[in-house]
Design an enzyme around this catalytic site. Structure first.
Site, short mmCIF file in Angstrom:
data_model
loop_
_atom_site.label_atom_id
_atom_site.label_comp_id
_atom_site.label_asym_id
_atom_site.label_seq_id
_atom_site.Cartn_x
_atom_site.Cartn_y
_atom_site.Cartn_z
N SER A 161 36.61 41.03 38.92
CA SER A 161 37.76 42.06 38.83
C SER A 161 38.53 42.24 37.64
CB SER A 161 38.89 41.89 39.97
OG SER A 161 39.49 40.53 39.66
N LYS A 200 46.16 43.38 31.32
CA LYS A 200 46.29 44.48 30.22
C LYS A 200 47.10 44.50 29.21
CE LYS A 200 43.81 47.52 33.20
NZ LYS A 200 43.40 46.54 34.24
#
Lengths: 246, 246
Positions: A161, A200
């Site tokens: 993921s 991120k």
DNA sequence: TTTGACATCGAACATTTGTTCGTGTACAAT
DNA sequence: ATTGTACACGAACAAATGTTCGATGTCAAA
């Protein structure tokens, strides 16, 4: 080849290493020209430039500004580590103890708190004294000069993921414990509404948060500020032991 | 007041003492003018004269004849006498030595041969004694128990061309030097026809080679056996220092 | 596209540092 | 007393070493 901040970082480290080795070997520090020769830079001003950077970070000291008067501070020794095959017997300074002690700190044992999965929050213990069952050894030199081992922890990635963050199944991600990051730093982010953890690059814009995947071929993600996001830690390094198959 | 050979003798000793103390204090040797000031002689030539005497007696060494490059030989230390707390230092140092040694065994310095770019062969030196510009410290525990440091080398990735291998711009890839790999191991592969270097999981099938990207969302690449492929090394680890931005 | 910060280079320059040289002084042996 | 040698001085010089400066290239942000 500028802007290769990585390359420069290595050169800075190499300078410190050279300073230590040269001093060990000759009993006195090198000149900037000798340093330049060592790191393949034949501009004395460039070496000065590096030296200034190192002094700003208190890794070296050349307050004297005399010839052959560069000293490596304890922090500098710590950054590089101590090279034992050098004959230390001749050296008998008071800073020897510091140096030896810091050599042991070359390797940082970083606690591995568990597994990171996209669909769950980070398994971070509230109790800071929580004893993890595993640790990972990491060379101290992998980290920035101001990093401290106490703030760091690691998680193992499970599943694909995190692929958009260029992180594989099985990778070990090393975090620094902090609840805010500067724009452009990679963070582990928990998004309340979605109930997901994601890695991120984080940007706080005027009206929204922007999450930028490490994979440059992927689109940024925009999150309105009313949504609840929580920064769990800053990503400082990724270590991947490449296995067979897949 | 010449001929006071006694006075000179005292001055010579004082010089050695000063050399030792100065080095202890500043981390680098003094200049002849500084020495002169210390012994109340403001003729540099006179200091040189003394220094020559000391060197004749092998009490000091200044073979370099550079600035601030005077070293005190063991005989010089002996002349002055060791301060007692030195022995303590040495002793403590011995105690720590084991720990240092083991710490360093656990830390491997891996040579970084250069930069890996998709469009070029790996910059592997034929000459095994080639001195790399930089090295990277890696915890020994990152590798398998049979791994040996001599076989390993590292390259820094430049550009986004290895993204399909889940490897970022700036990542450091650690290879094991070998020309064949088992099926399912990740290798650096040079494809003659395409003139490219690529990092893929390698499979030798009956009629073709199959190159499988690390990113599971990507397709395998099939290469007929007539094409020339060359395995440059096996990928054993990837280390990523996460920088700001991107 | 332009701009600015950063990284880089090499050469000119300034300073520090070591060496040489001419001279002087004391003293022991002649 | 004369003389040669060891010790001593400081100025001039030469070499080394550090600093400054203008120019260039790169990259990211504006």
């Amino acid at each position: 080849m500028p802007r290769t901040s990585n390359a420069m970082d290595r050169r800075l480290k190499k300078i410190i290493q050279f300073l230590i080795e040269y001093q060990e070997k000759n009993g006195y520090p090198p000149t900037i020209r000798e340093i330049g020769r060592e790191i393949n830079v034949n501009s004395t001003s460039q070496v000065t430039y590096y030296l200034n950077k190192l002094e700003e970070d208190s890794l070296i000291d050349r307050s004297g500004h005399l010839s052959r008067s560069i000293r490596v501070n304890p922090a500098g020794y710590e950054l590089i580590g101590f090279n034992p095959d050098e004959d230390i017997v001749v050296e008998k300074h008071e800073n020897l103890l510091d140096r030896v002690a810091s050599a042991v700190e070359n390797l940082w044992k970083i606690p591995v708190y568990g597994v990171i999965v996209a669909s769950e929050p980070l398994p971070m213990p509230d109790d800071p004294t929580f004893a993890p069952d595993t640790t990972i050894d990491v060379a101290r030199s992998l980290f920035g000069i101001n990093e401290k081992p106490g703030n760091l922890f690691a998680l193992e990635v499970s599943g694909d993921s995190m692929i958009d963050a260029m992180i594989n199944d099985g990778d070990t991600v090393i975090f620094k414990r902090q609840e805010t990051v500067n724009n452009g730093e990679m963070a582990a982010i928990w998004i309340d509404d979605d109930n997901t953890t994601t890695l991120k690059y984080f940007y706080r814009e005027d009206d929204y948060y922007r999450l930028k995947p490490a994979n440059p071929t992927m689109q940024d993600i925009i999150i309105p500020k009313r949504k609840n996001v929580r920064i769990m830690g800053k990503v400082v390094a990724v270590v991947r032991q490449v296995q067979s198959a897949a």
